[in-house]
Design a protein around this motif. Structure first.
Motif, short mmCIF file in Angstrom:
data_model
loop_
_atom_site.label_atom_id
_atom_site.label_comp_id
_atom_site.label_asym_id
_atom_site.label_seq_id
_atom_site.Cartn_x
_atom_site.Cartn_y
_atom_site.Cartn_z
N GLY A 116 -7.12 4.66 -10.63
CA GLY A 116 -6.71 6.40 -11.26
C GLY A 116 -5.54 5.95 -11.57
O GLY A 116 -4.95 7.14 -12.51
N PRO A 122 -1.67 10.06 -14.54
CA PRO A 122 -3.47 10.64 -14.62
C PRO A 122 -3.72 10.14 -15.65
O PRO A 122 -4.25 9.42 -15.78
CB PRO A 122 -3.35 11.42 -14.11
CG PRO A 122 -2.18 11.72 -12.75
CD PRO A 122 -1.18 11.06 -13.78
N ALA A 150 -7.50 11.24 -12.82
CA ALA A 150 -7.45 10.35 -14.20
C ALA A 150 -8.94 10.35 -15.11
O ALA A 150 -9.73 11.01 -14.40
CB ALA A 150 -7.36 9.23 -14.00
#
Length: 288
Positions: A116, A122, A150
């Motif tokens: 992530g 993100p 993320a």
């Protein structure tokens, strides 16, 4: 129509209520017929495909593993409760094993955080976590991505018994599939790395299909990483298969075993670097 009598109006109402007087796309019973299975297969594929395209998703890191593995704090609490109530040795043994295996939950969670965090920011969806969308290892990986802000994908499957997605999947990227085959297709289609944690029949089904596809050259060549060397060595007697002539020596190179999320990610990045298929053009985006 104003000149129709009551009888004609009654006949017309029957026509309007007939199942055949529906657009095919609105007729659920028609769409559920055996003969329309091809249409359902296509729709099962297209819904997720078009959505992922709209999010700009290029590559996925698919993470598999048991739905039964618990977070460490939950597993520890269960052991403590059993000790306090003086549970049987068998109950305590199972709970202790679950606590030991909770390492994999926390490690998959770390892998979710690593993947992530691997892009420019993100919401960079070029490389994204993909799981089966359920609890256990799947939850852990989605959770790790969620913890760093993320997006992540969950591919849930419709089963005879009730199944819920874990809460850490990006809502717009949580899909419910009817067909296992289409779900698997999405696992493999954009994947640039497969990471497999300990699991049961479902995990092994996905793993061995993946190994077969890679062995036969029926899919793009990608790195396959098994996390937990001791666990996998206990489960897989690969040398026996080789000695029995069931596989070739070069089949041993289809996958690697590691012991941590960081090692898994390093292997994926190095594999793509070696094969000149880097996940990111800028090496600083590796997340390491």
């Amino acid at each position: 129509m104003n000149y129709y009598g009551e009888k004609e109006k009654e006949l017309l109402e029957k026509i309007m209520k007939s199942p055949t007087y529906k657009l095919a796309e609105d007729d659920k019973e028609f769409l559920k017929k055996y003969e329309t299975r091809g249409v359902r297969l296509e729709l099962d594929y297209l819904k997720a495909e078009l959505t992922m395209k709209s999010f700009g998703i290029e590559h996925t890191i698919a993470i598999f593993g048991s739905a039964r593995i618990l977070p460490q704090d939950v597993a520890k609490k269960r052991v403590d409760e059993l000790i306090n109530k003086k549970a049987s040795k068998e109950e305590l043994k199972r709970a202790t094993i679950a606590l030991n295996n909770s390492y994999y939950y926390e490690d998959a969670r770390e892998l979710g955080r690593i993947v992530g965090s691997s892009g420019k920011e993100p919401q960079d969806n070029r490389v994204i976590v993909m799981t089966g969308g359920g609890p256990g290892i799947m939850e852990a990986a989605n959770r790790g991505a969620w913890e760093v802000g993320a997006n992540s994908i969950g591919l849930n499957i419709k089963l005879p018994f009730e199944q819920h997605p874990n809460p850490y999947i990006t809502p717009e990227l949580c899909f419910l599939f009817h067909y296992f085959s289409i779900r698997k297709f999405h696992f493999f289609q954009r994947s640039k790395g497969m990471v497999v944690y300990p699991g049961g029949f479902g995990t092994m089904d996905e793993l061995f299909e993946l190994l077969t596809l890679k062995q036969t050259g029926s899919m793009q060549q990608i790195p396959i990483v098994l996390v937990g060397k001791q666990w996998w060595n206990n489960f897989l007697n690969i040398e026996f298969l080789l000695d029995e002539g069931m596989i070739s020596p070069n089949d041993l190179d289809i996958f690697v075993m590691v012991d941590s999320a960081k090692e898994a990610w390093e292997h994926i990045l190095n594999w793509h670097e070696t094969n000149d298929t880097p996940l990111f053009c800028d090496k600083s985006e590796s997340g390491l």
